[in-house]
Design a protein around this motif. Structure first.
Motif, mmCIF file in Angstrom:
data_model
loop_
_atom_site.group_PDB
_atom_site.id
_atom_site.type_symbol
_atom_site.label_atom_id
_atom_site.label_comp_id
_atom_site.label_asym_id
_atom_site.label_seq_id
_atom_site.Cartn_x
_atom_site.Cartn_y
_atom_site.Cartn_z
ATOM 1 N N SER A 83 35.345 -55.438 -54.630
ATOM 2 C CA SER A 83 34.823 -55.023 -53.327
ATOM 3 C C SER A 83 33.317 -55.240 -53.313
ATOM 4 N N ALA A 84 32.641 -54.744 -52.282
ATOM 5 C CA ALA A 84 31.201 -54.963 -52.126
ATOM 6 C C ALA A 84 30.424 -53.719 -52.541
ATOM 7 N N CYS A 89 29.606 -55.002 -43.265
ATOM 8 C CA CYS A 89 30.263 -56.310 -43.369
ATOM 9 C C CYS A 89 31.635 -56.275 -42.703
ATOM 10 N N ASN A 93 35.659 -54.671 -46.688
ATOM 11 C CA ASN A 93 36.061 -53.686 -47.694
ATOM 12 C C ASN A 93 37.360 -52.988 -47.316
ATOM 13 N N GLY A 120 32.302 -52.785 -57.368
ATOM 14 C CA GLY A 120 31.713 -52.551 -56.051
ATOM 15 C C GLY A 120 31.705 -51.081 -55.677
ATOM 16 N N ASP A 143 25.838 -60.338 -55.072
ATOM 17 C CA ASP A 143 26.358 -61.415 -54.235
ATOM 18 C C ASP A 143 26.268 -62.784 -54.907
ATOM 19 N N ALA A 243 32.471 -62.928 -53.239
ATOM 20 C CA ALA A 243 31.064 -62.905 -52.843
ATOM 21 C C ALA A 243 30.828 -63.680 -51.548
ATOM 22 N N GLU A 246 32.333 -61.871 -48.545
ATOM 23 C CA GLU A 246 31.508 -60.734 -48.134
ATOM 24 C C GLU A 246 30.357 -61.184 -47.247
ATOM 25 N N GLN A 247 29.715 -62.291 -47.615
ATOM 26 C CA GLN A 247 28.588 -62.783 -46.822
ATOM 27 C C GLN A 247 29.041 -63.289 -45.455
#
Length: 296
Positions: A83-84, A89, A93, A120, A143, A243, A246-247
């Motif tokens: 996860s982050a 975002c 998640n 995360g 990230d 990663a 997520e971005q």
């Protein structure tokens, strides 16, 4: 005047928020491009390496590798969730945590010993909120995950699997396919089993009953090298996919937030102008009424 001032203060507040969301959108866009380049570069190498392991394992050789063998009576398993560390975002998640909770319940009914490992901060907090408590947590994977960091984690799994302390490793992460398609998935990384089998683009590289490969110095030494390498790069590819996904999610979420802020600012500006116009009109009427009263 109080209403107009309140609208103006709110408009300034929304403008400040818009500056933040716009900046985060630009940062996520730049980070996404770098992360996507890394993920695509590692993806081709990982896929080809997995196909090579699958072809060698099915080439009619007597040599085998422990990571390719299915355990007859598996009892111990680990579930790794990616996860982050940060929010903002979108549903990134939430999608991972929902799938992780379902996978955790499913595996808990199959294995006597089940460990949960979460990477995360958002995943750690989210699973604890669901009363699912991790046995091990990681917060240092940012990230831009590095291969050496993931290699340390992979080494621990390989040692545990070869020693018999781990029979199966599952991972839940967000798979990246394109800018418009990312989705949470659950995959089994150990044992590797039929790695490389089933790809539509994979060429048929095996002959029934005989091997098309020549090994120097031996098939055992080649398998001992490429099979663990295939696992390490597959695990690294999962971190890269998580990663970049997520971005992408943060970039889209901040873009939507910026557009919403623009709409709110436009609406507040129109409302403020109407309120200010009404107040000015009332003030002029009061002045005119006062002047007429004095003339009388």
């Amino acid at each position: 005047m109080a209403k107009a001032r309140a609208l103006d203060r709110r408009r300034k507040s929304i403008r400040n928020i818009r500056k933040i969301t716009r900046t985060m959108e630009l940062i996520s866009t730049a980070t996404f491009r770098r992360a996507m380049d890394r993920a695509l570069a590692a993806g081709a190498y990982t896929e080809r390496l997995a196909q090579l392991v699958g072809n060698v394992s099915r080439s009619g050789l007597k040599a085998r590798h422990p990571l390719l063998e299915q355990r007859p009576d598996p009892r111990s398993a680990s579930l790794l969730v990616l996860s982050a560390n940060r929010g903002l975002c979108g549903g990134y998640n939430g999608g991972v945590l929902r799938l992780a909770a379902l996978r955790w319940k499913e595996l808990r009914g199959k294995f006597e010993n089940l460990r949960l490992e979460v990477s995360g901060k958002r995943g750690i907090v989210g699973l604890r909120f669901r009363k699912i408590y991790p046995d091990r947590t990681f917060t240092h994977f940012e990230d831009r995950p590095r291969l050496d960091e993931v290699a340390v984690l992979a080494k621990g799994y390989l040692e545990a699997f070869e020693a018999g302390g781990l029979d199966r490793l599952d991972i839940v992460y967000t798979k990246f396919e394109s800018l418009t398609r990312q989705y949470p998935v659950s995959e089994t990384l150990l044992p590797i089993g039929d790695a490389g089998r089933g790809g539509e683009k994979e060429e048929e590289e095996e002959l029934e009953g005989e091997s098309i490969y020549e090994f120097l110095p031996s098939a055992e030494s080649i398998l001992a090298e490429i099979v663990p390498m295939s696992f390490r790069f597959k695990l690294f590819k999962c971190f890269l996919d998580a990663a970049v996904s997520e971005q992408v999610a943060r970039m889209l979420a901040m873009k939507a937030a910026t557009e919403n802020a623009d709409q709110i600012i436009a609406h507040l500006t129109m409302t403020y102008n109407r309120a200010r116009q009404g107040q000015i009109t009332n003030e002029l009427l009061e002045v005119i009424s006062g002047a007429e009263a004095q003339n009388k």
